[in-house]
Design a protein around this motif. Structure first.
Motif, mmCIF file in Angstrom:
data_model
loop_
_atom_site.group_PDB
_atom_site.id
_atom_site.type_symbol
_atom_site.label_atom_id
_atom_site.label_comp_id
_atom_site.label_asym_id
_atom_site.label_seq_id
_atom_site.Cartn_x
_atom_site.Cartn_y
_atom_site.Cartn_z
ATOM 1 N N ASN B 27 -11.385 6.639 -28.788
ATOM 2 C CA ASN B 27 -10.969 8.290 -28.357
ATOM 3 C C ASN B 27 -10.727 8.947 -27.030
ATOM 4 O O ASN B 27 -12.763 9.605 -26.927
ATOM 5 C CB ASN B 27 -10.977 9.009 -29.488
ATOM 6 N N ALA B 29 -10.200 12.524 -24.735
ATOM 7 C CA ALA B 29 -10.056 13.628 -24.368
ATOM 8 C C ALA B 29 -10.021 14.041 -22.960
ATOM 9 O O ALA B 29 -10.826 13.881 -22.595
ATOM 10 C CB ALA B 29 -9.969 14.845 -25.241
ATOM 11 N N ASN B 55 -7.662 5.101 -26.165
ATOM 12 C CA ASN B 55 -6.682 6.068 -27.317
ATOM 13 C C ASN B 55 -6.942 7.393 -26.876
ATOM 14 O O ASN B 55 -7.392 8.620 -27.215
ATOM 15 C CB ASN B 55 -6.607 6.385 -29.346
ATOM 16 N N LEU B 57 -5.836 11.108 -25.803
ATOM 17 C CA LEU B 57 -5.333 13.372 -26.377
ATOM 18 C C LEU B 57 -5.120 13.616 -25.249
ATOM 19 O O LEU B 57 -6.299 14.003 -23.953
ATOM 20 C CB LEU B 57 -6.052 13.902 -27.317
ATOM 21 N N THR B 59 -2.944 17.192 -24.009
ATOM 22 C CA THR B 59 -2.383 18.296 -24.013
ATOM 23 C C THR B 59 -2.088 19.789 -23.627
ATOM 24 O O THR B 59 -3.633 19.249 -22.566
ATOM 25 C CB THR B 59 -2.309 18.200 -26.078
ATOM 26 N N SER B 77 -7.301 20.804 -31.593
ATOM 27 C CA SER B 77 -6.888 19.721 -31.128
ATOM 28 C C SER B 77 -7.502 18.084 -31.568
ATOM 29 O O SER B 77 -6.508 17.251 -31.635
ATOM 30 C CB SER B 77 -6.570 19.502 -29.486
ATOM 31 N N THR B 80 -6.660 17.701 -34.802
ATOM 32 C CA THR B 80 -5.626 17.686 -35.101
ATOM 33 C C THR B 80 -4.925 16.077 -35.198
ATOM 34 O O THR B 80 -4.449 15.125 -35.706
ATOM 35 C CB THR B 80 -4.524 18.347 -34.757
ATOM 36 N N ARG B 81 -5.295 15.609 -33.665
ATOM 37 C CA ARG B 81 -4.935 14.012 -33.392
ATOM 38 C C ARG B 81 -5.905 13.254 -33.967
ATOM 39 O O ARG B 81 -4.976 12.327 -34.374
ATOM 40 C CB ARG B 81 -5.817 14.370 -31.883
ATOM 41 N N TYR B 82 -6.685 13.429 -34.134
ATOM 42 C CA TYR B 82 -7.753 12.151 -35.068
ATOM 43 C C TYR B 82 -8.136 12.138 -36.070
ATOM 44 O O TYR B 82 -8.833 11.273 -36.733
ATOM 45 C CB TYR B 82 -8.983 11.629 -34.055
ATOM 46 N N ALA B 89 -11.907 12.435 -35.493
ATOM 47 C CA ALA B 89 -13.035 14.158 -34.576
ATOM 48 C C ALA B 89 -13.647 13.833 -34.015
ATOM 49 O O ALA B 89 -14.263 13.794 -33.055
ATOM 50 C CB ALA B 89 -11.762 14.878 -35.007
#
Lengths: 303, 432
Positions: B27, B29, B55, B57, B59, B77, B80-82, B89
């Motif tokens: 992940n 961000a 993967n 994120l 935003t 965020s 919420t996303r992961y 997260a």
């Protein structure tokens, strides 16, 4: 494979050269020896080299960083050619010249790699900028006034004085007729009780007069009605030349300029020193001093 | 023997497929800064999503309410996303990449989360004001506004002396008041001015900046800093206005050329009328006028020349250093009772009327590297291995997010990301 590469290179080379040769900007390399925009013979031509240094009277003062950032010394050299035509058009060519004594402030940042303006041509109401290869960088319209008044002044001189007198004055840069003209000018002022008013301008007055000098106060609305500043002129009656001016606004001195001349047979202008008050970011004021050394001045009048 | 080879082949295939799953699951961000939004990192996010199968994120965060508020938005965020769990997260393989204030948001998110709930196992700050943004201090103490006002005056003096109406259009689409206002009228500065809470947070010496730097983290970190070419300020503003760092530079160069043109034009007329005064002394009034006008235009030209020094001082990337230089000076002779020496009552200088080279030594302002907004010293994170510092050369604070806009064929930011993602096996930042 190799043959294909060579063919591609040849095609690329030809295409590139064709593109460059078709670009009018590359074709149009300005000639420094003649005016590129105006083929008419100039009434007046003047050319000179000017080396200018800018520095400040800091005198050990401890200044905030932000003030100091505006006070770095600098120097530059430019070759200038000016032509005035019968129709009042004034054309100027400016070339930037590098020189060994140039002040180079040792900034520790990556250099500017954008194309530099090395030549500027003002013709009519157009200003054009060129890089070192003669490629035009940009063109702008600017409101350069017509100088038909100056043309008339020159024509009047041509009709009042003989070509020989004028040529000798120009060749030697010595104002042989200045004393007569100046005395007449001053006498005129005195007869007018120290007041001479030109058109709608404010009175011109004699501030002080000695054997070798005279100082005159001349409001600039004599030159331009909309200008509110006053000038004080210092005229050296031995040199027959103007040696200084000061500009005031509401009795506050804005700047002083001094002129120096070569000694000997040809007494052409060789020095301009300007002292000007500059407001710093802190609100304090400081004197900016600019020295301009004039070399190789040529002055041609084609009456 | 054949079976052994098949087993080895299967083992290798299985191992690589597992590694691939791990890589795909990483992940990342991509966090924007004060001036940005979800699209700020779009360029590199898309490239590396394709190359590395991240993967990601990406935003938009509301950055108007300070650093910590924004950091909490990043944390939310991520959850919420992961998903707020150890595989989502809170996965220690999660990577954060933050531009500008986004880097501080990542560092603050690290500070305000406990072990086990941290959202990132490591992060990369890109041109971040790690030790504060000095421009915020200059905005708060009014220096930026003063500088803009001073600039407007200097740019207006030439046109005013020439009796042009103000504001005067120097070149197409660039009037005197617009050029000087660019100091305070660019999105970055406007963004800071429009958010006093964030501006106060970002200033050097703020409580939030101190708190972030006082926090000792064990997470692996990388800082990428950018150094822009001169003129750094016009390049950054150009990227802000036009999406490339040269267009506005060229416009300002042209504007400088116009000021220089009028300066020389008036100087030349002063020279000419100085000669015609031989016959008609009234012409010397013109000499005074043209000399005055020349110096007024020169003031504007000098401001353009000095503007990088001024901007660099506002963003505090200058140092006062002694400099020795030569000045060719000319001393006018006194004219008792001349206009200059009337009150001085001093004897004539023996060198009067002569040109003389004089050596001077004094402090001058020297510019040091920056990205046009932040000095190197605040972009570079301290306390990390030297090898964890990367530099994008020729980039300003805006364009570092997409270095394909600078006109050359090299994407310098991409090159640095590649170096980071290709670090040695086992390194946290290596991304397969």
């Amino acid at each position: 494979m190799k043959k294909t590469r060579i063919q591609k290179f040849i095609i690329f080379f030809i295409a590139t050269m064709f593109t460059i040769s078709c670009d009018k900007d590359y074709l149009h390399i300005p000639d420094t020896n003649s005016n590129i925009e105006n083929s008419a013979k100039a009434l007046l031509e003047i050319s000179y080299k000017m080396t200018t240094t800018r520095d400040y009277e800091i005198a050990g003062a401890s200044l905030p960083d932000l003030d100091l950032a505006t006070l770095n010394p600098s120097s530059e050299k430019q070759e200038i050619k000016m032509e005035l035509f019968e129709n009042g058009q004034l054309d100027i060519t400016i070339e930037e010249v590098d020189f060994s004594e140039k002040i180079r402030n040792p900034h520790k940042i990556l250099p500017d790699d954008s194309p530099k303006i090395v030549k500027t041509v003002i013709s009519g109401n157009t200003i054009k900028f060129y890089d070192a290869n003669g490629k035009i960088l940009s063109t702008e319209n600017i409101p350069i006034p017509n100088h038909s008044d100056l043309v008339k002044t020159i024509k009047d001189i041509g009709s009042d004085f003989s070509p020989e007198d004028i040529n000798e004055t120009i060749a030697t840069m010595q104002g042989h007729h200045l004393i007569d003209n100046l005395e007449a000018f001053i006498k005129n002022l005195e007869e007018e009780k120290n007041h001479l008013q030109k058109s709608s301008g404010s009175p011109i007055t004699i501030i002080e007069q000695g054997d070798n000098y005279v100082t005159l106060r001349m409001p600039l609305n004599n030159i331009e009605p909309a200008m509110s500043q006053e000038s004080v002129l210092l005229i050296d009656k031995t040199l027959n030349k103007i040696v200084g001016t000061r500009i005031y606004s509401n009795n506050q001195l804005l700047q002083s300029t001094f002129f120096g001349y070569n000694k000997g047979e040809v007494q052409s202008l060789n020095a301009i020193k300007t002292i000007q008050k500059i407001q710093l970011l802190s609100g304090n004021e400081i004197d900016m001093i600019s020295y301009s050394k004039i070399d190789d001045m040529e002055f041609n009048l084609n009456l | 023997m054949k079976k052994t080879i098949q087993k080895i082949a299967l083992l290798i295939t299985f191992t690589f497929s597992m590694l691939n799953v791990t890589a795909q699951d990483r992940n990342v961000a991509w966090v924007h800064g004060l001036d940005g939004n979800a699209s700020s990192w779009q360029h590199y996010n898309q490239i590396f999503d394709n190359e590395r199968n991240l993967n990601s994120l990406r935003t938009t965060y509301n950055t108007e309410n300070g650093i910590t508020n924004s950091a909490n938005q990043v944390i939310n965020s991520m959850n919420t996303r992961y998903g707020n769990n150890a595989n989502g997260a809170n996965n220690s393989q999660n990577l954060g990449i933050g531009h500008s204030m986004g880097g501080l948001m990542l560092r603050d998110a690290d500070r305000i989360t406990a072990n086990g709930t941290k959202k990132f196992g490591g992060y990369i700050t890109v041109t971040s004001p790690n030790y504060g943004a000095p421009i915020s201090n200059s905005l708060i103490d009014g220096s930026v506004e003063n500088a803009a006002e001073n600039a407007c005056n200097k740019l207006a003096d030439g046109p005013a002396a020439q009796l042009f109406s103000l504001p005067w259009g120097i070149v197409s689409n660039l009037a005197t008041n617009v050029l000087c206002d660019k100091f305070i009228d660019n999105d970055l500065v406007q963004g800071l001015q429009g958010t006093p809470v964030t501006n106060n947070d970002l200033r050097v010496g703020s409580q939030t900046i101190n708190d972030i730097n006082d926090y000792n983290t064990n997470l692996p970190r990388i800082s990428i800093w950018a150094e822009e070419n001169s003129p750094v300020h016009w390049r950054m503003i150009s990227s802000n206005l036009y999406g490339n760092d040269t267009k506005f530079v060229n416009t300002v160069n042209t504007a400088r050329g116009v000021y220089n043109g009028f300066y020389i034009y008036n100087t030349s007329l002063a020279v000419v009328t100085g000669v015609f005064g031989f016959w008609n002394p009234f012409a010397w009034g013109l000499t005074a006028t043209y000399t005055y006008r020349a110096t007024q235009w020169k003031k504007g030209r000098n401001w353009i020349d000095d503007s990088e020094n001024i901007w660099s001082s506002l963003i505090k990337t200058t140092r006062s250093e002694p400099q020795t230089y030569w000045v060719n000076t000319w001393i006018p002779c006194p004219y008792p009772p001349g206009i200059e020496q009337r009150t001085a009552n001093r004897p004539p200088d023996e060198d009067c009327g002569e040109w003389k080279w004089v050596q001077r030594t004094r402090y001058i302002s020297v510019n040091y590297p920056s990205d046009g907004l932040l000095p190197q010293y605040t972009q570079e994170l301290q306390g990390i291995p030297f090898g964890n510092r990367y530099k994008v050369e020729g980039a300003n604070h805006i364009e570092v997010r997409n270095m394909t806009t600078d006109g050359n064929v090299v994407d310098e930011t991409y090159e640095e990301f590649i170096k980071i993602f290709n670090r040695i096996p086992g390194d946290f930042f290596r991304t397969n």
